[in-house]
Design a protein around this motif. Structure first.
Motif, PDB file in Angstrom:
ATOM      1  N   ALA A 157       8.144  -0.413   8.778  1.00  0.00           N
ATOM      2  CA  ALA A 157       8.041  -1.459   7.765  1.00  0.00           C
ATOM      3  C   ALA A 157       8.752  -1.058   6.474  1.00  0.00           C
ATOM      4  O   ALA A 157       8.989   0.123   6.217  1.00  0.00           O
TER       5      ALA A 157
ATOM      6  N   VAL B 193       4.414  -1.952   2.236  1.00  0.00           N
ATOM      7  CA  VAL B 193       3.600  -2.650   3.227  1.00  0.00           C
ATOM      8  C   VAL B 193       2.382  -1.796   3.559  1.00  0.00           C
ATOM      9  O   VAL B 193       2.512  -0.625   3.926  1.00  0.00           O
TER      10      VAL B 193
ATOM     11  N   ASP C 294       6.089   3.688   5.432  1.00  0.00           N
ATOM     12  CA  ASP C 294       6.768   2.518   4.877  1.00  0.00           C
ATOM     13  C   ASP C 294       7.784   2.941   3.817  1.00  0.00           C
ATOM     14  O   ASP C 294       7.458   3.653   2.875  1.00  0.00           O
TER      15      ASP C 294
ATOM     16  N   SER D 202      12.892  -1.047  -3.374  1.00  0.00           N
ATOM     17  CA  SER D 202      13.085  -2.282  -2.621  1.00  0.00           C
ATOM     18  C   SER D 202      14.534  -2.721  -2.670  1.00  0.00           C
ATOM     19  O   SER D 202      15.291  -2.366  -3.583  1.00  0.00           O
TER      20      SER D 202
ATOM     21  N   SER E 244      13.827  -5.131   4.984  1.00  0.00           N
ATOM     22  CA  SER E 244      13.552  -3.808   5.546  1.00  0.00           C
ATOM     23  C   SER E 244      14.861  -3.301   6.153  1.00  0.00           C
ATOM     24  O   SER E 244      15.880  -3.994   6.172  1.00  0.00           O
TER      25      SER E 244
ATOM     26  N   ARG F  78       3.243  -3.420  11.930  1.00  0.00           N
ATOM     27  CA  ARG F  78       3.414  -4.305  10.780  1.00  0.00           C
ATOM     28  C   ARG F  78       4.834  -4.839  10.688  1.00  0.00           C
ATOM     29  O   ARG F  78       5.052  -5.956  10.224  1.00  0.00           O
TER      30      ARG F  78
ATOM     31  N   ASP G  89       5.077  -8.826  12.058  1.00  0.00           N
ATOM     32  CA  ASP G  89       5.240  -9.621  10.840  1.00  0.00           C
ATOM     33  C   ASP G  89       6.704 -10.020  10.631  1.00  0.00           C
ATOM     34  O   ASP G  89       7.080 -11.169  10.818  1.00  0.00           O
ATOM     35  N   GLU G  90       7.525  -9.058  10.276  1.00  0.00           N
ATOM     36  CA  GLU G  90       8.893  -9.372   9.880  1.00  0.00           C
ATOM     37  C   GLU G  90       9.773  -9.772  11.061  1.00  0.00           C
ATOM     38  O   GLU G  90      10.540 -10.732  10.974  1.00  0.00           O
TER      39      GLU G  90
END
Length: 291
Positions: free
Chosen positions: A114, A118, A124, A134, A143, A167, A171-172
């Motif tokens: 992730a 996250v 992460d 980020s 990501s 995750r 999710d993504e």
């Protein structure tokens, strides 16, 4: 062996380590920390890669290009991989984790994790945890999976399978490439703990997942994902020092203490600029002691 068309089929696999099963502590990620634990992680990484490569070959891919994409990118145990595997190793290199994707028919991501921030996701981070907090592409926080999917899309290559941290996968990946096969290799409990199925079960899931992914690709159900051009790259660093360095690049604009932006004509150029920023930050950190 099934062969489609007259041209040989080529698959690309990008392999990271943080999303591999059983790998949960920083000591497992580098030979500089705890060699024995790192050796175990290398074996897991190689075994997962091998079973996927074998299944792709059984499904008609005559060549499998594997990009070793963790750390210094020399983690896979080369002599345990089959003869039809071409291994991309070493760092730095062009387009980093995606080096070798050009000319391939499909792409698969193994051991992916992730993005930074996250919760309940092991390790992460985004691209370089020591330097970057980020990354946004056209306003969307990405990501490594999504960034690399965009690069694959630049070359017209669909990502047909992603295996890694829950995750990320549920999710993504589910959100941005719902056509991709999703294999959960680990379920994070904290940043440094997780639970994973037995390796025999993981191998079974991978073989079945690869077969489903290839069959769906043959039925033209896989899509290519790329961001619209031009591409706006936004990077938030972990330190103002790194923004100081990134701001020296022509075309880079600083919008606050830790954030810079860059407008690129396409995702490939944005990716290259990001890679250059990380290399410059790493060199600065080595020289300065990260003051």
């Amino acid at each position: 062996m099934i062969v489609v068309g007259v041209r040989p089929l080529r698959a690309f696999i990008s392999v990271d380590m943080e999303g591999m099963p059983y790998v949960v502590l920083p000591e497992e990620l580098s030979h500089k920390r705890t060699p024995a634990l790192y050796g175990e992680a290398r074996k897991v990484m190689t075994r997962v890669t091998k079973v996927v490569a074998e299944t792709l070959h059984e499904m008609g891919f005559s060549e499998v290009v594997v990009a070793d994409s963790h750390g210094y990118m020399v983690n896979l145990i080369a002599d345990e991989l089959p003869e039809y595997v071409t291994i991309v190793r070493g760092f730095p290199r062009p387009i980093s984790m995606m080096c070798g994707v050009q000319g391939c028919n499909v792409a698969l991501f193994l051991g992916y994790h992730a993005r930074a921030g996250v919760a309940r996701a092991t390790f992460d981070h985004t691209y370089s945890g020591a330097h970057i907090y980020s990354v946004r592409i056209n306003g969307v926080e990405v990501s490594e999976y999504l960034l690399n999917t965009y690069v694959a899309g630049y070359y017209g290559v669909p990502v047909i399978l992603v295996a890694g941290d829950e995750r990320l996968v549920n999710d993504e990946v589910r959100r941005y490439t719902p056509w991709s096969e999703r294999i959960v290799l680990k379920r994070g409990l904290t940043r440094w703990s997780a639970q994973s199925p037995a390796m025999s079960r993981i191998e079974q899931m991978l073989r079945e997942g690869v077969k489903r992914a290839v069959e769906r690709w043959r039925r033209r159900l896989m899509r290519v994902l790329r961001p619209p051009a031009p591409v706006n790259l936004e990077v938030v660093f972990t330190s103002t020092l790194y923004a100081d360095i990134a701001e020296l690049l022509p075309g880079v604009q600083r919008i606050n203490g830790r954030t810079v932006t860059y407008r690129a004509p396409n995702i490939l150029d944005a990716y290259r600029v990001l890679e250059l920023m990380v290399l410059a930050c790493a060199a600065t950190r080595a020289m300065s002691g990260d003051l």
